[in-house]
Design an enzyme around this catalytic site. Structure first.
Site, PDB file in Angstrom:
ATOM      1  CB  CYS A  80    -115.810  -5.824  -3.511  1.00 29.74           C
ATOM      2  SG  CYS A  80    -115.400  -4.166  -3.364  1.00 29.74           S
ATOM      3  CG  HIS A  81    -118.196  -3.314  -0.134  1.00 24.84           C
ATOM      4  ND1 HIS A  81    -117.376  -2.857  -0.805  1.00 24.84           N
ATOM      5  CD2 HIS A  81    -118.186  -2.221   0.788  1.00 24.84           C
ATOM      6  CE1 HIS A  81    -116.901  -1.665  -0.307  1.00 24.84           C
ATOM      7  NE2 HIS A  81    -117.374  -1.326   0.828  1.00 24.84           N
TER       8      HIS A  81
END
Length: 173
Positions: free
Chosen positions: A104-105
């Site tokens: 994800c991030h």
């Protein structure tokens, strides 16, 4: 033989992007150490559902004490990348070609570490341009294994593939 996995994480982490891989890694016999600014701190996931007690302070650990690194997503990586200690810690794993697992991030720490140039990677939609600008060869796939070292995924929907690939890399490491 189980591997020692460092986990860089602070408040507002995406719960399932920590809890799901952590469960898979621990069930396979690997040992996780959650690292933040201060040992004993309690960090809370972005949905307020998970509270994790920090195992070690970033000031008390060295990358050479671990076999691999995991960076869950959520807002946690964006918070951590403002602190050079976490950026340098992550960069050391990349430079040493030790396994790094991020979803994800999570790649935001690696972006700040200037560790993605020429590397094939994926991540959450909102950081795709950041990954490209950091020199990564971005692909929109559920899991990307770059050189049997860097494993990246996009979202919680990709966790089954992410976990499978992380475990496979550790088995070969």
């Amino acid at each position: 033989m189980g591997k020692k996995v460092a986990v860089l994480m602070t408040d507002l982490f995406e719960e399932v992007e920590y809890t799901d891989p952590a469960k898979a890694l621990e069930e396979a016999g690997h040992e996780l150490t959650v690292i933040e600014k201060e040992k004993g701190n309690k960090v809370t996931g972005k949905n307020g559902e998970a509270k994790i007690t920090i195992d070690a302070s970033i000031d008390d650990v060295k990358p050479e004490d671990f076999d691999a690194l995991m960076i869950p997503g959520g807002f946690s990586p964006d918070i951590l990348r403002a602190d050079d200690r976490f950026v340098d810690f992550a960069k050391t794993f990349m430079d040493a070609k030790k396994p790094v697992f991020t979803i994800c991030h999570g790649p935001q720490l690696l972006i700040n570490a200037n560790a993605l140039n020429g590397r094939k990677a994926t991540g959450y939609k909102s950081i795709q341009v950041d990954l490209v600008n950091a020199g990564a060869n971005f692909v929109d796939e559920e899991v990307v294994n770059c050189g049997d070292q860097l494993v990246t995924s996009r979202t919680p929907d990709d966790l089954p593939a992410f976990n499978r690939e992380c475990l496979a890399v550790l088995e070969r490491a």
